[in-house]
Design a protein around this motif. Structure first.
Motif, PDB file in Angstrom:
ATOM      1  N   ASN A  62      41.347  41.233  51.330  1.00 11.13           N
ATOM      2  CA  ASN A  62      42.006  40.027  51.799  1.00 11.13           C
ATOM      3  C   ASN A  62      43.327  39.817  51.069  1.00 11.13           C
ATOM      4  O   ASN A  62      43.676  40.524  50.133  1.00 11.13           O
ATOM      5  CB  ASN A  62      41.085  38.816  51.655  1.00 11.13           C
ATOM      6  N   ARG A  63      44.069  38.817  51.517  1.00 11.50           N
ATOM      7  CA  ARG A  63      45.397  38.572  50.957  1.00 11.50           C
ATOM      8  C   ARG A  63      45.349  38.193  49.491  1.00 11.50           C
ATOM      9  O   ARG A  63      46.222  38.577  48.719  1.00 11.50           O
ATOM     10  CB  ARG A  63      46.092  37.463  51.741  1.00 11.50           C
ATOM     11  N   LEU A  64      44.349  37.438  49.082  1.00  9.66           N
ATOM     12  CA  LEU A  64      44.253  37.013  47.691  1.00  9.66           C
ATOM     13  C   LEU A  64      44.068  38.209  46.760  1.00  9.66           C
ATOM     14  O   LEU A  64      44.723  38.300  45.716  1.00  9.66           O
ATOM     15  CB  LEU A  64      43.100  36.023  47.509  1.00  9.66           C
ATOM     16  N   VAL A  65      43.218  39.144  47.142  1.00 13.35           N
ATOM     17  CA  VAL A  65      42.994  40.337  46.314  1.00 13.35           C
ATOM     18  C   VAL A  65      44.268  41.172  46.237  1.00 13.35           C
ATOM     19  O   VAL A  65      44.665  41.622  45.161  1.00 13.35           O
ATOM     20  CB  VAL A  65      41.820  41.167  46.866  1.00 13.35           C
ATOM     21  N   ARG A  66      44.935  41.357  47.368  1.00 15.36           N
ATOM     22  CA  ARG A  66      46.196  42.116  47.368  1.00 15.36           C
ATOM     23  C   ARG A  66      47.242  41.436  46.507  1.00 15.36           C
ATOM     24  O   ARG A  66      47.914  42.081  45.713  1.00 15.36           O
ATOM     25  CB  ARG A  66      46.713  42.282  48.800  1.00 15.36           C
ATOM     26  N   TRP A  67      47.388  40.112  46.659  1.00 18.17           N
ATOM     27  CA  TRP A  67      48.353  39.374  45.855  1.00 18.17           C
ATOM     28  C   TRP A  67      48.042  39.510  44.367  1.00 18.17           C
ATOM     29  O   TRP A  67      48.933  39.730  43.554  1.00 18.17           O
ATOM     30  CB  TRP A  67      48.345  37.893  46.243  1.00 18.17           C
ATOM     31  N   PHE A  68      46.776  39.395  44.009  1.00 19.39           N
ATOM     32  CA  PHE A  68      46.375  39.495  42.604  1.00 19.39           C
ATOM     33  C   PHE A  68      46.777  40.844  42.029  1.00 19.39           C
ATOM     34  O   PHE A  68      47.376  40.929  40.963  1.00 19.39           O
ATOM     35  CB  PHE A  68      44.869  39.278  42.470  1.00 19.39           C
ATOM     36  N   HIS A  69      46.475  41.912  42.733  1.00 16.52           N
ATOM     37  CA  HIS A  69      46.793  43.247  42.224  1.00 16.52           C
ATOM     38  C   HIS A  69      48.290  43.513  42.214  1.00 16.52           C
ATOM     39  O   HIS A  69      48.809  44.092  41.262  1.00 16.52           O
ATOM     40  CB  HIS A  69      46.047  44.311  43.019  1.00 16.52           C
ATOM     41  N   THR A  85      50.630  41.365  41.847  1.00 12.87           N
ATOM     42  CA  THR A  85      51.257  40.529  40.821  1.00 12.87           C
ATOM     43  C   THR A  85      50.859  40.957  39.425  1.00 12.87           C
ATOM     44  O   THR A  85      51.709  41.255  38.590  1.00 12.87           O
ATOM     45  CB  THR A  85      50.879  39.057  41.034  1.00 12.87           C
TER      46      THR A  85
END
Length: 78
Positions: free
Chosen positions: A11-18, A20
């Motif tokens: 999901n977008r949150l996991v992609r954003w976390f990695h 960043t």
């Protein structure tokens, strides 16, 4: 799970976390990518030594360039 353009799933949150924090972690491991103001904040003695070292390196490069130029000119005149 759907994949994005890079072939990653999640999901977008996991992609954003990695994107960043992996990037932040890597940058913190290798240090700053820029040298502008790299000596800023150091002791005055350290800054002066850095400037002297930089000037010595530039002088060495100028001398090497001059030696190569003289060697080329000497080779042409023979």
């Amino acid at each position: 799970m759907p994949k994005d353009a890079n072939g990653r799933s999640g999901n977008r949150l996991v992609r954003w976390f990695h994107e960043t924090f992996d990037n932040w972690f890597f940058r913190s491991m290798i240090g700053p990518a820029q040298t502008r103001n790299a000596v800023h904040g150091a002791e005055a003695y350290a800054r002066e030594q850095w400037k002297l070292d930089l000037e010595a390196r530039k002088r060495y490069t100028r001398e090497q360039r001059e030696r190569r130029r003289q060697a080329r000119e000497t080779g042409r005149s023979d």
